[in-house]
Design a protein around this motif. Sequence first.
Motif, PDB file in Angstrom:
ATOM      1  N   TRP A 110      49.649  21.585   5.584  1.00  0.00           N
ATOM      2  CA  TRP A 110      49.116  22.440   4.525  1.00  0.00           C
ATOM      3  C   TRP A 110      48.448  23.669   5.122  1.00  0.00           C
ATOM      4  CZ3 TRP A 110      49.787  23.837  -0.077  1.00  0.00           C
ATOM      5  CH2 TRP A 110      48.772  24.390  -0.867  1.00  0.00           C
ATOM      6  N   ALA A 111      48.854  24.860   4.722  1.00  0.00           N
ATOM      7  CA  ALA A 111      48.292  26.098   5.255  1.00  0.00           C
ATOM      8  C   ALA A 111      46.851  26.318   4.798  1.00  0.00           C
ATOM      9  CB  ALA A 111      49.155  27.290   4.847  1.00  0.00           C
ATOM     10  N   GLY A 112      46.403  25.563   3.796  1.00  0.00           N
ATOM     11  CA  GLY A 112      45.035  25.684   3.333  1.00  0.00           C
ATOM     12  C   GLY A 112      44.023  24.929   4.186  1.00  0.00           C
ATOM     13  N   TRP A 113      44.481  24.210   5.204  1.00  0.00           N
ATOM     14  CA  TRP A 113      43.552  23.532   6.102  1.00  0.00           C
ATOM     15  C   TRP A 113      42.664  24.543   6.815  1.00  0.00           C
ATOM     16  CZ3 TRP A 113      47.918  20.250   8.746  1.00  0.00           C
ATOM     17  CH2 TRP A 113      48.195  19.123   7.949  1.00  0.00           C
ATOM     18  N   ASN A 114      41.407  24.146   7.052  1.00  0.00           N
ATOM     19  CA  ASN A 114      40.564  25.002   7.869  1.00  0.00           C
ATOM     20  C   ASN A 114      40.986  24.868   9.338  1.00  0.00           C
ATOM     21  OD1 ASN A 114      39.322  22.656   8.945  1.00  0.00           O
ATOM     22  ND2 ASN A 114      37.786  22.646   7.311  1.00  0.00           N
ATOM     23  N   HIS A 115      40.340  25.622  10.214  1.00  0.00           N
ATOM     24  CA  HIS A 115      40.758  25.635  11.615  1.00  0.00           C
ATOM     25  C   HIS A 115      40.566  24.275  12.288  1.00  0.00           C
ATOM     26  CE1 HIS A 115      40.060  29.999  10.843  1.00  0.00           C
ATOM     27  NE2 HIS A 115      41.203  30.072  11.487  1.00  0.00           N
ATOM     28  N   ARG A 116      39.538  23.565  11.899  1.00  0.00           N
ATOM     29  CA  ARG A 116      39.331  22.228  12.465  1.00  0.00           C
ATOM     30  C   ARG A 116      40.492  21.307  12.109  1.00  0.00           C
ATOM     31  NH1 ARG A 116      35.340  18.117   9.640  1.00  0.00           N
ATOM     32  NH2 ARG A 116      37.229  18.054   8.356  1.00  0.00           N
ATOM     33  N   ASP A 117      40.915  21.356  10.840  1.00  0.00           N
ATOM     34  CA  ASP A 117      41.996  20.483  10.396  1.00  0.00           C
ATOM     35  C   ASP A 117      43.340  20.892  11.015  1.00  0.00           C
ATOM     36  OD1 ASP A 117      40.154  19.114   8.910  1.00  0.00           O
ATOM     37  OD2 ASP A 117      40.627  20.133   7.022  1.00  0.00           O
ATOM     38  N   GLN A 118      43.550  22.205  11.183  1.00  0.00           N
ATOM     39  CA  GLN A 118      44.776  22.653  11.838  1.00  0.00           C
ATOM     40  C   GLN A 118      44.839  22.143  13.274  1.00  0.00           C
ATOM     41  OE1 GLN A 118      45.696  26.881  11.415  1.00  0.00           O
ATOM     42  NE2 GLN A 118      44.513  26.943   9.526  1.00  0.00           N
ATOM     43  N   ALA A 119      43.709  22.231  13.979  1.00  0.00           N
ATOM     44  CA  ALA A 119      43.658  21.727  15.355  1.00  0.00           C
ATOM     45  C   ALA A 119      43.836  20.220  15.387  1.00  0.00           C
ATOM     46  CB  ALA A 119      42.326  22.120  16.000  1.00  0.00           C
ATOM     47  N   ASP A 120      43.262  19.536  14.420  1.00  0.00           N
ATOM     48  CA  ASP A 120      43.379  18.080  14.351  1.00  0.00           C
ATOM     49  C   ASP A 120      44.842  17.660  14.196  1.00  0.00           C
ATOM     50  OD1 ASP A 120      42.601  15.403  14.191  1.00  0.00           O
ATOM     51  OD2 ASP A 120      42.308  15.495  12.024  1.00  0.00           O
ATOM     52  N   ALA A 121      45.601  18.391  13.377  1.00  0.00           N
ATOM     53  CA  ALA A 121      47.027  18.075  13.186  1.00  0.00           C
ATOM     54  C   ALA A 121      47.791  18.250  14.494  1.00  0.00           C
ATOM     55  CB  ALA A 121      47.615  18.967  12.098  1.00  0.00           C
ATOM     56  N   LEU A 122      47.505  19.316  15.212  1.00  0.00           N
ATOM     57  CA  LEU A 122      48.184  19.562  16.484  1.00  0.00           C
ATOM     58  C   LEU A 122      47.822  18.510  17.529  1.00  0.00           C
ATOM     59  CD1 LEU A 122      47.755  23.421  16.499  1.00  0.00           C
ATOM     60  CD2 LEU A 122      49.951  22.241  16.631  1.00  0.00           C
ATOM     61  N   VAL A 123      46.551  18.165  17.605  1.00  0.00           N
ATOM     62  CA  VAL A 123      46.113  17.139  18.554  1.00  0.00           C
ATOM     63  C   VAL A 123      46.747  15.796  18.213  1.00  0.00           C
ATOM     64  CG1 VAL A 123      44.110  15.787  19.310  1.00  0.00           C
ATOM     65  CG2 VAL A 123      43.965  18.279  19.199  1.00  0.00           C
ATOM     66  N   GLY A 124      46.842  15.493  16.925  1.00  0.00           N
ATOM     67  CA  GLY A 124      47.490  14.250  16.512  1.00  0.00           C
ATOM     68  C   GLY A 124      48.937  14.192  16.939  1.00  0.00           C
ATOM     69  N   LEU A 125      49.639  15.321  16.819  1.00  0.00           N
ATOM     70  CA  LEU A 125      51.035  15.369  17.256  1.00  0.00           C
ATOM     71  C   LEU A 125      51.147  15.203  18.768  1.00  0.00           C
ATOM     72  CD1 LEU A 125      52.485  18.255  15.039  1.00  0.00           C
ATOM     73  CD2 LEU A 125      53.219  15.867  15.042  1.00  0.00           C
ATOM     74  N   LEU A 126      50.286  15.873  19.509  1.00  0.00           N
ATOM     75  CA  LEU A 126      50.314  15.773  20.967  1.00  0.00           C
ATOM     76  C   LEU A 126      50.115  14.324  21.422  1.00  0.00           C
ATOM     77  CD1 LEU A 126      48.172  18.935  21.772  1.00  0.00           C
ATOM     78  CD2 LEU A 126      50.550  18.601  22.461  1.00  0.00           C
ATOM     79  N   ARG A 127      49.170  13.661  20.813  1.00  0.00           N
ATOM     80  CA  ARG A 127      48.874  12.279  21.206  1.00  0.00           C
ATOM     81  C   ARG A 127      49.979  11.321  20.783  1.00  0.00           C
ATOM     82  NH1 ARG A 127      42.462  12.317  19.414  1.00  0.00           N
ATOM     83  NH2 ARG A 127      41.669  13.374  21.288  1.00  0.00           N
ATOM     84  N   SER A 128      50.460  11.473  19.560  1.00  0.00           N
ATOM     85  CA  SER A 128      51.443  10.507  19.060  1.00  0.00           C
ATOM     86  C   SER A 128      52.772  10.622  19.788  1.00  0.00           C
ATOM     87  CB  SER A 128      51.644  10.692  17.556  1.00  0.00           C
ATOM     88  OG  SER A 128      52.231  11.945  17.274  1.00  0.00           O
ATOM     89  N   ARG A 129      53.140  11.831  20.206  1.00  0.00           N
ATOM     90  CA  ARG A 129      54.416  11.974  20.894  1.00  0.00           C
ATOM     91  C   ARG A 129      54.386  11.350  22.286  1.00  0.00           C
ATOM     92  NH1 ARG A 129      55.171  12.061  16.638  1.00  0.00           N
ATOM     93  NH2 ARG A 129      55.998  13.657  15.247  1.00  0.00           N
ATOM     94  N   VAL A 130      53.203  11.271  22.884  1.00  0.00           N
ATOM     95  CA  VAL A 130      53.066  10.582  24.170  1.00  0.00           C
ATOM     96  C   VAL A 130      52.986   9.075  23.970  1.00  0.00           C
ATOM     97  CG1 VAL A 130      51.533  10.191  26.144  1.00  0.00           C
ATOM     98  CG2 VAL A 130      51.981  12.516  25.377  1.00  0.00           C
ATOM     99  N   GLU A 131      52.167   8.663  22.998  1.00  0.00           N
ATOM    100  CA  GLU A 131      51.870   7.239  22.830  1.00  0.00           C
ATOM    101  C   GLU A 131      52.995   6.467  22.141  1.00  0.00           C
ATOM    102  OE1 GLU A 131      48.201   7.311  20.724  1.00  0.00           O
ATOM    103  OE2 GLU A 131      47.061   8.173  22.406  1.00  0.00           O
ATOM    104  N   THR A 132      53.605   7.065  21.121  1.00  0.00           N
ATOM    105  CA  THR A 132      54.621   6.326  20.366  1.00  0.00           C
ATOM    106  C   THR A 132      55.943   7.079  20.219  1.00  0.00           C
ATOM    107  OG1 THR A 132      53.824   7.222  18.244  1.00  0.00           O
ATOM    108  CG2 THR A 132      52.831   5.162  19.026  1.00  0.00           C
ATOM    109  N   GLY A 133      55.964   8.362  20.549  1.00  0.00           N
ATOM    110  CA  GLY A 133      57.170   9.157  20.336  1.00  0.00           C
ATOM    111  C   GLY A 133      58.167   9.103  21.461  1.00  0.00           C
ATOM    112  N   GLY A 134      57.741   8.570  22.606  1.00  0.00           N
ATOM    113  CA  GLY A 134      58.659   8.453  23.721  1.00  0.00           C
ATOM    114  C   GLY A 134      58.873   9.724  24.510  1.00  0.00           C
TER     115      GLY A 134
END
Length: 209
Positions: A110-134
């Motif tokens: 969602w483009a309406g996320w504040n900067h904290r939430d935008q960063a949180d989404a990116l960090v979540g992707l970075l972590r999940s692709r290492v931990e479960t994404g292979g």
Amino acid sequence: MTLFRWRSGQSPRHAEYSWLFLPCSPAARESPDVRSTRCDPAYCGVWEQQREEDRTGQRLDIKVPPKCTSADFLKNSYWSNRGKLDVSQERFISYPGASPESDTSLLLGWAGWNHRDQADALVGLLRSRVETGGWEKEDARFVPLLAGLCEVIPWVHQWHGGHDEEWDGNPAEEFQATLDNGRVERGLSESDLTNWRPKKKTRGRKKSA
């Protein structure tokens, strides 16, 4: 933050809405020439001064950056959403190439996320692709995600740099640590992220009959 999937072939109406989202990484939406200008220390200094003025309330003599034109963006839809002041008007943020191997449909936030939430989404992707994404840690697909985090992190420091009760901690420090670790693990410098460019898509030549 919750992301959802865009399946462009699911409905004929989907094509009507594809202009509503822009990539999370600035290099994936801006032309190479304007990106080089925006990576220049003089240009970056303008925004550092703006953040300083916002923090202190002290009026500074800030040079007005040049206004954008349609040539500054890789697609007309990006220009339509941002305009001459490069102000976000899109509805969604896209994360091209960040989907898991099991489902390659485009991920949107969602483009309406504040900067904290935008960063949180990116960090979540970075972590999940290492931990479960292979994904292996040296996978090149991490670079645009780190580049997107690198762009948003100064604003997280500005607006979410203290203790956040909802977060139960300091999100800016946590995200900065993730960015720093992500760079070190892959041997990347900050300039590597700001200078990253997506590969140009090439069209194969049709074979003659």
